[in-house]
Design a protein around this motif. Sequence first.
Motif, PDB file in Angstrom:
ATOM      1  N   GLN A  32      56.968  90.085  19.993  1.00  0.00           N
ATOM      2  CA  GLN A  32      57.080  89.973  21.448  1.00  0.00           C
ATOM      3  C   GLN A  32      58.477  89.463  21.787  1.00  0.00           C
ATOM      4  N   LEU A  33      59.309  90.353  22.320  1.00  0.00           N
ATOM      5  CA  LEU A  33      60.687  89.989  22.634  1.00  0.00           C
ATOM      6  C   LEU A  33      60.753  88.865  23.661  1.00  0.00           C
ATOM      7  N   THR A  34      59.868  88.929  24.658  1.00  0.00           N
ATOM      8  CA  THR A  34      59.883  87.897  25.708  1.00  0.00           C
ATOM      9  C   THR A  34      59.606  86.521  25.124  1.00  0.00           C
ATOM     10  N   VAL A 187      51.653  84.423  21.478  1.00  0.00           N
ATOM     11  CA  VAL A 187      52.718  84.677  20.510  1.00  0.00           C
ATOM     12  C   VAL A 187      53.843  83.659  20.668  1.00  0.00           C
ATOM     13  N   ALA A 188      54.129  83.222  21.879  1.00  0.00           N
ATOM     14  CA  ALA A 188      55.155  82.204  22.088  1.00  0.00           C
ATOM     15  C   ALA A 188      54.780  80.912  21.374  1.00  0.00           C
ATOM     16  N   THR A 189      53.516  80.557  21.395  1.00  0.00           N
ATOM     17  CA  THR A 189      53.061  79.363  20.682  1.00  0.00           C
ATOM     18  C   THR A 189      53.248  79.532  19.177  1.00  0.00           C
ATOM     19  N   ILE A 190      52.935  80.720  18.680  1.00  0.00           N
ATOM     20  CA  ILE A 190      53.127  80.997  17.247  1.00  0.00           C
ATOM     21  C   ILE A 190      54.601  80.873  16.877  1.00  0.00           C
ATOM     22  N   TYR A 191      55.481  81.451  17.686  1.00  0.00           N
ATOM     23  CA  TYR A 191      56.913  81.374  17.407  1.00  0.00           C
ATOM     24  C   TYR A 191      57.393  79.920  17.396  1.00  0.00           C
ATOM     25  N   GLY A 192      56.936  79.146  18.368  1.00  0.00           N
ATOM     26  CA  GLY A 192      57.385  77.757  18.470  1.00  0.00           C
ATOM     27  C   GLY A 192      56.935  76.904  17.303  1.00  0.00           C
TER      28      GLY A 192
END
Length: 247
Positions: A32-34, A187-192
């Motif tokens: 997810q690019l965003t 996905v943002a949580t996973i990235y963080g």
Amino acid sequence: MDKISIIGIALGLAAILLGQVLEGGHLGSLLQLTAFLIVIGGTTGAVMLQSQTRHFIAGVRMLGWIFVPPQLDFRKVLATLMNWGQQARRNGLLALEAYMHSEKDPFVKRGLTMVVDGAEPAIVLRAMELDIESYEEHARAAARIWESAGGYSPTFGILGAVLGLIHVMENLSDPSRLGAGIAVAFVATIYGVGGANLFFLPIATKLKYYIALEVRRREMLAEGLYSIANGENPRLLENKLAGYLHS
């Protein structure tokens, strides 16, 4: 090449991706690019805000140590100091002048210069200790940018999740757009969290380890040059510095 770093990163990523597949998910849903822009961009901005420019640049350059560690051969350092000690013992401190001119390490060159110039041994040792303290302070501040990134990225992951949920709430009337918002949120949580625990914090820990080794190398050199300036027997020098070989 530090193989264990490469294996560690590959194993961590493989475990996450394999887990996704085993759960019946698609690997593409994790791209997810965003979410990436929110977490990485936000984390980088926060780290830059808290850091001095020279520390930030030095910390980024240190990243190469994870894959190609600095060469810190303590046995070679001891052999070099023993050679210098023997030369100084036989021919006087001026015999080290040739080594001083050919030395490429600025730290060692400064120490040799003071010894050749006949500075008091205590002054040589103190000057080199101050140099070591300055190096350690700068290097640790540079390595801390990765530690800070490990602290900020989970928070930006949560921020990305909140922004994704806001997007979902704004489009409740359009079910076709809900999936994208929810995906960005999770996905943002996973990235963080993943970025902090798989990359940023381990990188910071490993860099601090290499910095500690470099500090010990410099301490060994400072002690050795002090002993040479003091006219100590090379065998005594060898026995004194033998403990550094266990670093």
